[in-house]
Design a protein around this motif. Structure first.
Motif, PDB file in Angstrom:
ATOM      1  N   PRO A 154      72.957  74.199   5.234  1.00 25.08           N
ATOM      2  CA  PRO A 154      73.776  73.822   4.071  1.00 25.08           C
ATOM      3  C   PRO A 154      74.459  74.998   3.377  1.00 25.08           C
ATOM      4  CG  PRO A 154      71.492  73.941   3.448  1.00 25.08           C
ATOM      5  CD  PRO A 154      71.552  74.283   4.906  1.00 25.08           C
ATOM      6  N   ARG A 155      74.881  76.006   4.117  1.00 21.96           N
ATOM      7  CA  ARG A 155      75.438  77.213   3.504  1.00 21.96           C
ATOM      8  C   ARG A 155      76.630  76.910   2.605  1.00 21.96           C
ATOM      9  NH1 ARG A 155      76.366  81.945   7.423  1.00 21.96           N
ATOM     10  NH2 ARG A 155      74.123  81.908   7.220  1.00 21.96           N
ATOM     11  N   GLN A 156      77.596  76.169   3.108  1.00 24.64           N
ATOM     12  CA  GLN A 156      78.797  75.894   2.317  1.00 24.64           C
ATOM     13  C   GLN A 156      78.473  75.044   1.087  1.00 24.64           C
ATOM     14  OE1 GLN A 156      81.831  77.238   2.644  1.00 24.64           O
ATOM     15  NE2 GLN A 156      80.999  78.466   4.305  1.00 24.64           N
ATOM     16  N   LEU A 157      77.534  74.126   1.221  1.00 29.64           N
ATOM     17  CA  LEU A 157      77.129  73.310   0.080  1.00 29.64           C
ATOM     18  C   LEU A 157      76.525  74.184  -1.015  1.00 29.64           C
ATOM     19  CD1 LEU A 157      76.557  70.526  -1.245  1.00 29.64           C
ATOM     20  CD2 LEU A 157      74.338  70.620  -0.100  1.00 29.64           C
ATOM     21  N   PHE A 158      75.613  75.077  -0.650  1.00 26.44           N
ATOM     22  CA  PHE A 158      75.004  75.974  -1.632  1.00 26.44           C
ATOM     23  C   PHE A 158      76.045  76.914  -2.235  1.00 26.44           C
ATOM     24  CE2 PHE A 158      70.799  75.550   0.800  1.00 26.44           C
ATOM     25  CZ  PHE A 158      70.358  74.547  -0.047  1.00 26.44           C
ATOM     26  N   TYR A 159      76.942  77.418  -1.382  1.00 27.51           N
ATOM     27  CA  TYR A 159      77.974  78.351  -1.862  1.00 27.51           C
ATOM     28  C   TYR A 159      78.860  77.685  -2.913  1.00 27.51           C
ATOM     29  CZ  TYR A 159      82.104  81.292  -1.923  1.00 27.51           C
ATOM     30  OH  TYR A 159      83.149  82.073  -2.336  1.00 27.51           O
ATOM     31  N   TRP A 160      79.408  76.510  -2.585  1.00 23.79           N
ATOM     32  CA  TRP A 160      80.342  75.863  -3.512  1.00 23.79           C
ATOM     33  C   TRP A 160      79.641  75.326  -4.747  1.00 23.79           C
ATOM     34  CZ3 TRP A 160      84.995  77.321  -3.559  1.00 23.79           C
ATOM     35  CH2 TRP A 160      85.607  77.750  -2.398  1.00 23.79           C
ATOM     36  N   ALA A 161      78.384  74.946  -4.621  1.00 23.27           N
ATOM     37  CA  ALA A 161      77.624  74.534  -5.814  1.00 23.27           C
ATOM     38  C   ALA A 161      77.475  75.721  -6.762  1.00 23.27           C
ATOM     39  CB  ALA A 161      76.253  73.989  -5.410  1.00 23.27           C
ATOM     40  N   GLY A 162      77.217  76.909  -6.219  1.00 21.44           N
ATOM     41  CA  GLY A 162      77.117  78.112  -7.048  1.00 21.44           C
ATOM     42  C   GLY A 162      78.443  78.490  -7.683  1.00 21.44           C
ATOM     43  N   VAL A 163      79.530  78.355  -6.934  1.00 28.52           N
ATOM     44  CA  VAL A 163      80.858  78.663  -7.479  1.00 28.52           C
ATOM     45  C   VAL A 163      81.194  77.718  -8.624  1.00 28.52           C
ATOM     46  CG1 VAL A 163      83.341  78.619  -6.960  1.00 28.52           C
ATOM     47  CG2 VAL A 163      81.765  79.726  -5.379  1.00 28.52           C
ATOM     48  N   VAL A 164      80.971  76.424  -8.416  1.00 25.23           N
ATOM     49  CA  VAL A 164      81.279  75.439  -9.461  1.00 25.23           C
ATOM     50  C   VAL A 164      80.417  75.683 -10.694  1.00 25.23           C
ATOM     51  CG1 VAL A 164      81.117  72.975 -10.035  1.00 25.23           C
ATOM     52  CG2 VAL A 164      82.167  73.698  -7.887  1.00 25.23           C
ATOM     53  N   PHE A 165      79.137  75.960 -10.501  1.00 23.91           N
ATOM     54  CA  PHE A 165      78.247  76.242 -11.627  1.00 23.91           C
ATOM     55  C   PHE A 165      78.729  77.469 -12.402  1.00 23.91           C
ATOM     56  CE2 PHE A 165      74.430  78.304 -13.400  1.00 23.91           C
ATOM     57  CZ  PHE A 165      74.015  77.290 -14.247  1.00 23.91           C
ATOM     58  N   SER A 166      79.096  78.538 -11.694  1.00 28.71           N
ATOM     59  CA  SER A 166      79.581  79.757 -12.351  1.00 28.71           C
ATOM     60  C   SER A 166      80.882  79.504 -13.101  1.00 28.71           C
ATOM     61  CB  SER A 166      79.787  80.868 -11.318  1.00 28.71           C
ATOM     62  OG  SER A 166      78.580  81.177 -10.674  1.00 28.71           O
ATOM     63  N   LEU A 167      81.778  78.734 -12.493  1.00 27.39           N
ATOM     64  CA  LEU A 167      83.046  78.413 -13.158  1.00 27.39           C
ATOM     65  C   LEU A 167      82.820  77.586 -14.413  1.00 27.39           C
ATOM     66  CD1 LEU A 167      85.369  77.680 -10.119  1.00 27.39           C
ATOM     67  CD2 LEU A 167      85.381  79.698 -11.597  1.00 27.39           C
ATOM     68  N   LEU A 168      81.864  76.661 -14.361  1.00 24.50           N
ATOM     69  CA  LEU A 168      81.559  75.862 -15.548  1.00 24.50           C
ATOM     70  C   LEU A 168      81.043  76.736 -16.685  1.00 24.50           C
ATOM     71  CD1 LEU A 168      79.940  72.642 -14.061  1.00 24.50           C
ATOM     72  CD2 LEU A 168      82.121  72.838 -15.260  1.00 24.50           C
ATOM     73  N   ILE A 205      81.805  79.881 -17.190  1.00 23.68           N
ATOM     74  CA  ILE A 205      82.960  80.624 -17.699  1.00 23.68           C
ATOM     75  C   ILE A 205      83.841  79.723 -18.556  1.00 23.68           C
ATOM     76  CG2 ILE A 205      85.100  81.789 -17.027  1.00 23.68           C
ATOM     77  CD1 ILE A 205      83.591  82.892 -14.612  1.00 23.68           C
ATOM     78  N   LEU A 206      84.111  78.510 -18.087  1.00 27.20           N
ATOM     79  CA  LEU A 206      84.970  77.598 -18.849  1.00 27.20           C
ATOM     80  C   LEU A 206      84.338  77.205 -20.179  1.00 27.20           C
ATOM     81  CD1 LEU A 206      86.307  75.340 -15.967  1.00 27.20           C
ATOM     82  CD2 LEU A 206      87.574  77.052 -17.269  1.00 27.20           C
ATOM     83  N   LEU A 207      83.038  76.960 -20.179  1.00 28.23           N
ATOM     84  CA  LEU A 207      82.361  76.638 -21.435  1.00 28.23           C
ATOM     85  C   LEU A 207      82.396  77.824 -22.398  1.00 28.23           C
ATOM     86  CD1 LEU A 207      79.297  74.558 -20.195  1.00 28.23           C
ATOM     87  CD2 LEU A 207      81.255  73.750 -21.521  1.00 28.23           C
ATOM     88  N   SER A 208      82.224  79.008 -21.863  1.00 28.74           N
ATOM     89  CA  SER A 208      82.286  80.198 -22.707  1.00 28.74           C
ATOM     90  C   SER A 208      83.684  80.375 -23.300  1.00 28.74           C
ATOM     91  CB  SER A 208      81.906  81.434 -21.888  1.00 28.74           C
ATOM     92  OG  SER A 208      82.119  82.604 -22.634  1.00 28.74           O
ATOM     93  N   GLY A 209      84.715  80.161 -22.473  1.00 29.02           N
ATOM     94  CA  GLY A 209      86.085  80.273 -22.969  1.00 29.02           C
ATOM     95  C   GLY A 209      86.397  79.237 -24.024  1.00 29.02           C
ATOM     96  N   ALA A 210      85.933  78.010 -23.811  1.00 31.52           N
ATOM     97  CA  ALA A 210      86.155  76.955 -24.810  1.00 31.52           C
ATOM     98  C   ALA A 210      85.431  77.292 -26.108  1.00 31.52           C
ATOM     99  CB  ALA A 210      85.674  75.611 -24.268  1.00 31.52           C
ATOM    100  N   PHE A 211      84.214  77.791 -25.991  1.00 34.21           N
ATOM    101  CA  PHE A 211      83.467  78.190 -27.183  1.00 34.21           C
ATOM    102  C   PHE A 211      84.173  79.334 -27.907  1.00 34.21           C
ATOM    103  CE2 PHE A 211      80.189  80.675 -29.362  1.00 34.21           C
ATOM    104  CZ  PHE A 211      79.655  79.692 -30.183  1.00 34.21           C
ATOM    105  N   GLY A 212      84.683  80.302 -27.153  1.00 36.56           N
ATOM    106  CA  GLY A 212      85.407  81.417 -27.764  1.00 36.56           C
ATOM    107  C   GLY A 212      86.657  80.965 -28.483  1.00 36.56           C
ATOM    108  N   PHE A 213      87.379  80.036 -27.878  1.00 35.54           N
ATOM    109  CA  PHE A 213      88.592  79.522 -28.512  1.00 35.54           C
ATOM    110  C   PHE A 213      88.247  78.796 -29.816  1.00 35.54           C
ATOM    111  CE2 PHE A 213      91.818  76.226 -29.090  1.00 35.54           C
ATOM    112  CZ  PHE A 213      92.947  77.036 -29.134  1.00 35.54           C
TER     113      PHE A 213
END
Length: 123
Positions: free
Chosen positions: A92-106, A108-116
């Motif tokens: 499941p390499r690609q599944l784990f990879y993309w789950a980590g990317v999506v989690f990291s992006l979330l 960052i996006l939550l932090s940016g929304a909080f900062g705004f």
């Protein structure tokens, strides 16, 4: 090429080897960082768009976030190692990879929304 030879005799990497697991994940690390970098920069801009002097104080935190994200990246190969041991027919390499990317992006996006919102309400 004789497909019935063992992988060591064909000079091909064994897909179940620990070396292949580490090399496979390290090849994807640059892509991981290049995906996170633009949104991380936007996040910094959202935190400092009203007072650009804050950017100097935010850069160490951004650097620590990047280091932390790469430390958490290690959870991908670790999860794959355990998955290989428990479910040898599944990789499941690609599944784990993309789950980590999506989690990291979330994060960052939550932090940016909080900062705004923080800048709008406080400043």
């Amino acid at each position: 090429m004789d497909v019935y030879q063992a992988p060591a005799q064909r000079n091909e990497p064994d897909p179940n080897s620990l070396r292949e697991l580490v090399h496979g994940w390290e090849r994807m690390r640059l892509r991981f960082n290049l995906i996170l970098l633009p949104l991380g920069l936007i996040d910094l801009l959202l935190w400092s768009y009203q007072d650009w002097t804050q950017l100097v104080f935010l850069l160490p935190g951004a650097l620590l976030f990047g280091i932390g994200a790469n430390c958490c990246y290690f959870l991908g190969p670790l999860a794959e190692l355990y998955a290989r041991a428990l479910l040898p027919e599944v990789t499941p390499r690609q599944l784990f990879y993309w789950a980590g990317v999506v989690f990291s992006l979330l994060i960052i996006l939550l932090s940016g929304a909080f900062g705004f919102v923080f800048n709008e309400l406080v400043l």
